[in-house]
Design a protein around this motif. Structure first.
Motif, short mmCIF file in Angstrom:
data_model
loop_
_atom_site.label_atom_id
_atom_site.label_comp_id
_atom_site.label_asym_id
_atom_site.label_seq_id
_atom_site.Cartn_x
_atom_site.Cartn_y
_atom_site.Cartn_z
N LEU A 115 2.94 -11.66 9.88
CA LEU A 115 2.13 -10.77 9.03
C LEU A 115 0.63 -11.05 9.21
O LEU A 115 -0.16 -10.12 9.36
CB LEU A 115 2.53 -10.93 7.55
CG LEU A 115 1.70 -10.11 6.54
CD1 LEU A 115 1.85 -8.61 6.78
CD2 LEU A 115 2.10 -10.44 5.10
N GLU B 242 -1.96 -8.26 10.57
CA GLU B 242 -2.95 -7.84 9.58
C GLU B 242 -4.39 -7.91 10.08
O GLU B 242 -5.18 -7.01 9.84
CB GLU B 242 -2.85 -8.81 8.40
CG GLU B 242 -2.54 -8.21 7.10
CD GLU B 242 -2.52 -9.28 6.01
OE1 GLU B 242 -2.76 -8.89 4.88
OE2 GLU B 242 -2.28 -10.48 6.27
N ALA C 114 -6.84 -11.19 3.80
CA ALA C 114 -5.59 -11.86 4.19
C ALA C 114 -5.42 -13.13 3.34
O ALA C 114 -6.31 -13.95 3.24
CB ALA C 114 -5.62 -12.22 5.67
N SER D 9 2.03 -13.30 -7.68
CA SER D 9 0.93 -12.43 -7.27
C SER D 9 -0.39 -13.20 -7.29
O SER D 9 -0.75 -13.78 -8.30
CB SER D 9 0.83 -11.22 -8.21
OG SER D 9 -0.30 -10.44 -7.90
N GLN D 10 -1.09 -13.19 -6.18
CA GLN D 10 -2.40 -13.82 -6.12
C GLN D 10 -3.36 -13.10 -7.07
O GLN D 10 -3.97 -13.72 -7.92
CB GLN D 10 -2.92 -13.76 -4.67
CG GLN D 10 -4.22 -14.53 -4.40
CD GLN D 10 -5.47 -13.89 -4.94
OE1 GLN D 10 -6.26 -14.57 -5.63
NE2 GLN D 10 -5.68 -12.62 -4.69
N SER D 11 -3.48 -11.79 -6.90
CA SER D 11 -4.47 -11.02 -7.67
C SER D 11 -4.05 -10.84 -9.12
O SER D 11 -4.89 -10.72 -10.01
CB SER D 11 -4.67 -9.65 -7.04
OG SER D 11 -3.44 -8.92 -7.10
N GLY D 12 -2.75 -10.76 -9.35
CA GLY D 12 -2.25 -10.45 -10.69
C GLY D 12 -2.42 -8.98 -11.06
O GLY D 12 -2.21 -8.58 -12.20
N CYS E 23 5.18 -8.95 -3.38
CA CYS E 23 4.95 -8.18 -2.16
C CYS E 23 4.27 -9.05 -1.11
O CYS E 23 3.55 -9.98 -1.44
CB CYS E 23 4.03 -6.98 -2.43
SG CYS E 23 4.61 -5.90 -3.73
N GLY E 24 4.48 -8.70 0.14
CA GLY E 24 3.75 -9.32 1.25
C GLY E 24 3.86 -10.84 1.25
O GLY E 24 4.95 -11.42 1.08
N THR E 25 2.71 -11.48 1.44
CA THR E 25 2.65 -12.93 1.52
C THR E 25 3.28 -13.60 0.31
O THR E 25 3.99 -14.61 0.44
CB THR E 25 1.17 -13.35 1.67
OG1 THR E 25 0.73 -12.90 2.96
CG2 THR E 25 0.97 -14.84 1.56
N ALA E 26 3.04 -13.05 -0.87
CA ALA E 26 3.60 -13.65 -2.10
C ALA E 26 5.13 -13.64 -2.05
O ALA E 26 5.78 -14.58 -2.52
CB ALA E 26 3.09 -12.90 -3.33
N THR F 169 -1.33 -6.36 -8.66
CA THR F 169 -0.54 -5.53 -7.75
C THR F 169 0.39 -4.62 -8.56
O THR F 169 1.26 -5.08 -9.29
CB THR F 169 0.27 -6.43 -6.79
OG1 THR F 169 -0.66 -7.23 -6.07
CG2 THR F 169 1.11 -5.62 -5.83
N VAL G 288 -3.79 -4.30 -4.36
CA VAL G 288 -3.23 -2.96 -4.20
C VAL G 288 -2.80 -2.47 -5.59
O VAL G 288 -1.72 -2.79 -6.07
CB VAL G 288 -2.04 -2.96 -3.21
CG1 VAL G 288 -1.52 -1.57 -2.97
CG2 VAL G 288 -2.47 -3.60 -1.88
C1 F6R Z 1 -1.23 -10.65 3.09
C2 F6R Z 1 -1.66 -10.05 1.84
C3 F6R Z 1 -0.72 -9.13 1.11
C4 F6R Z 1 -0.56 -9.62 -0.33
C5 F6R Z 1 0.25 -8.63 -1.16
C6 F6R Z 1 0.48 -9.13 -2.57
O1 F6R Z 1 -2.24 -11.44 3.63
O2 F6R Z 1 -2.74 -10.32 1.38
O3 F6R Z 1 0.50 -9.03 1.75
O4 F6R Z 1 0.06 -10.88 -0.28
O5 F6R Z 1 -0.42 -7.41 -1.20
O6 F6R Z 1 -0.73 -9.32 -3.24
P1 F6R Z 1 -0.78 -10.14 -4.58
O7 F6R Z 1 -0.40 -11.54 -4.28
O8 F6R Z 1 -2.22 -10.05 -5.05
O9 F6R Z 1 0.16 -9.49 -5.54
#
Ligand code: F6R
Length: 370
Positions: free
Chosen positions: A242, A246, A156, A104-107, A57-60, A109, A367
């Motif tokens: 984005l 944001e 962000a 996924s950054q957070s792992g 999603c999003g940036t990823a 989502t 999220v």
């Molecule tokens: C943009 C941003 C979001 C995340 C997206 C996915 O700056 O932070 O678009 O990239 O919610 O989040 P992760 O990478 O944690 O799954």
């Protein structure tokens, strides 16, 4: 904690070079061959992979979209990018030869997690590209390739994006190695190019920050921005758009530059700021020519042109009102530098408007609801 920076976002943008460097660290054996030791899918299964679907999603997802250009070129298998929340509701075609890559950054989502669960139920292997050790997404995947960007605190995403591209490129080169779609020398050449990028990103941070700050001052009152790019510059344009919406709450739209005449050019009026990601002049010069003609078209309608372009690009010098320069680098590597001034630009715009750049309204860092 902010280590002298006045926001986490500022600190984390300045960690872009280190994020790329650390993601490359320890991933090569003595001969220079790529080793992905966190990958627990056996080589036989890897060899059989004939399609990749990236879910994110999003940036990823934009990092995945950048990687598509590189992986298809290097591995010669189709790479699809799917927003994770669209994926499982459309009955996707999956089998054991499809590798699903969850970025996924957070792992954590939820949309991405549900997509990977669906893929595994359908018999596909899932590889996670993740920045958070032991998070749910890597735990539930067949294999993990960690980005080592370090914890990202600002909502962000910045340094995680460049680390995600780096990791996805490593995966692509690893697949090329396993499947034999590239010669060893060619792989080594790409790895060398990747290893050069932290220095080039640092150059942008060291030399372009003042220009970005001035541009933000000048554009602070703009109502909307268009972001345009072609090839790998297209997902970079989407990411730049984005970031700005944001954290600076400015209406932005990112387009593929070739779409301009198919509709978006109707939006262009005198004074409208349009950001162009201009590809390197050498190599894929056809792309360069086409982006420059897009610039000419909007310039003729009175738009204000902001360009991200290679140092010394004469066409850009002629038409652009503002330029953020990049040092020369191969086209496929350019997103790693081109996104940096766009991250800085969004941050500066938000600061000028007096917003909290680390905690934009209505948004959460991870999220965890669908
Ligand atoms: C943009 C941003 C979001 C995340 C997206 C996915 O700056 O932070 O678009 O990239 O919610 O989040 P992760 O990478 O944690 O799954």
């Amino acid at each position: 904690e902010k280590g002298g920076w006045d926001s986490f976002m500022d600190k984390e943008i300045h960690e872009d070079p280190a994020a790329v460097q650390r993601t490359l660290l320890g991933r090569f054996d003595d001969s220079g061959a790529i080793e992905l030791d966190e990958v627990r899918i056996d080589e036989h299964d890897f060899k059989a992979i004939d399609k990749i679907i990236v879910v994110a999603c999003g940036t990823a997802s934009y990092a995945g979209q950048v990687a598509k250009y590189a992986i298809e070129h290097w591995v010669r298998i189709p790479v699809e990018i799917e927003l994770a929340h669209e994926f499982r509701y459309r009955d996707p075609i999956l089998n054991a030869r499809t590798l699903v890559v969850a970025i996924s950054q957070s792992g954590e989502t939820m949309d991405t997690l549900m997509a990977l669960r669906h893929a595994r139920e359908q018999g596909s292997k899932v590889l996670a590209i993740c920045n958070t050790q032991g998070a749910t997404i890597p735990r539930e995947s067949d294999a993990v390739l960690y980005t080592h960007a370090g914890p990202e605190v600002a909502v962000a995403s910045t340094k995680a994006f460049v680390a995600q591209i780096t990791a996805a490129y490593l995966l692509g080169l690893y697949l090329a190695q396993v499947k034999g779609t590239m010669f060893r020398d060619e792989i080594r050449q790409q790895v060398d190019s990747l290893k050069d990028m932290p220095r080039k990103i640092q150059w942008v941070l060291d030399t372009q920050t003042a220009a970005v700050e001035q541009a933000a001052e000048r554009m602070a009152n703009a109502q909307s921005f268009l972001f345009l790019g072609r090839h790998v510059g297209y997902p970079v344009a989407l990411e730049g758009a984005l970031k700005l919406k944001e954290i600076a709450y400015t209406f932005t739209e990112g387009f593929a530059a070739g779409e301009l005449k198919h509709g978006p050019i109707a939006l262009v009026d005198a004074g409208e700021p349009v950001v162009f990601i201009v590809p390197p002049e050498r190599g894929r010069s056809v792309l360069h020519t086409k982006v420059i003609s897009g610039i000419e078209e909007v310039k003729a309608r009175g738009a204000t042109i902001i360009a991200v372009a290679e140092e010394g690009d004469k066409d850009v010098q002629r038409y652009a009102d503002v330029v953020f320069w990049r040092p020369a680098c191969p086209t496929l590597m350019s997103p790693l530098v081109d996104v940096v001034p766009l991250q800085l630009f969004a941050m500066n715009m938000a600061k000028i408007k007096g917003y909290d750049v680390d905690k934009p309204r209505n948004l959460a860092k991870s999220v965890t609801v669908e």
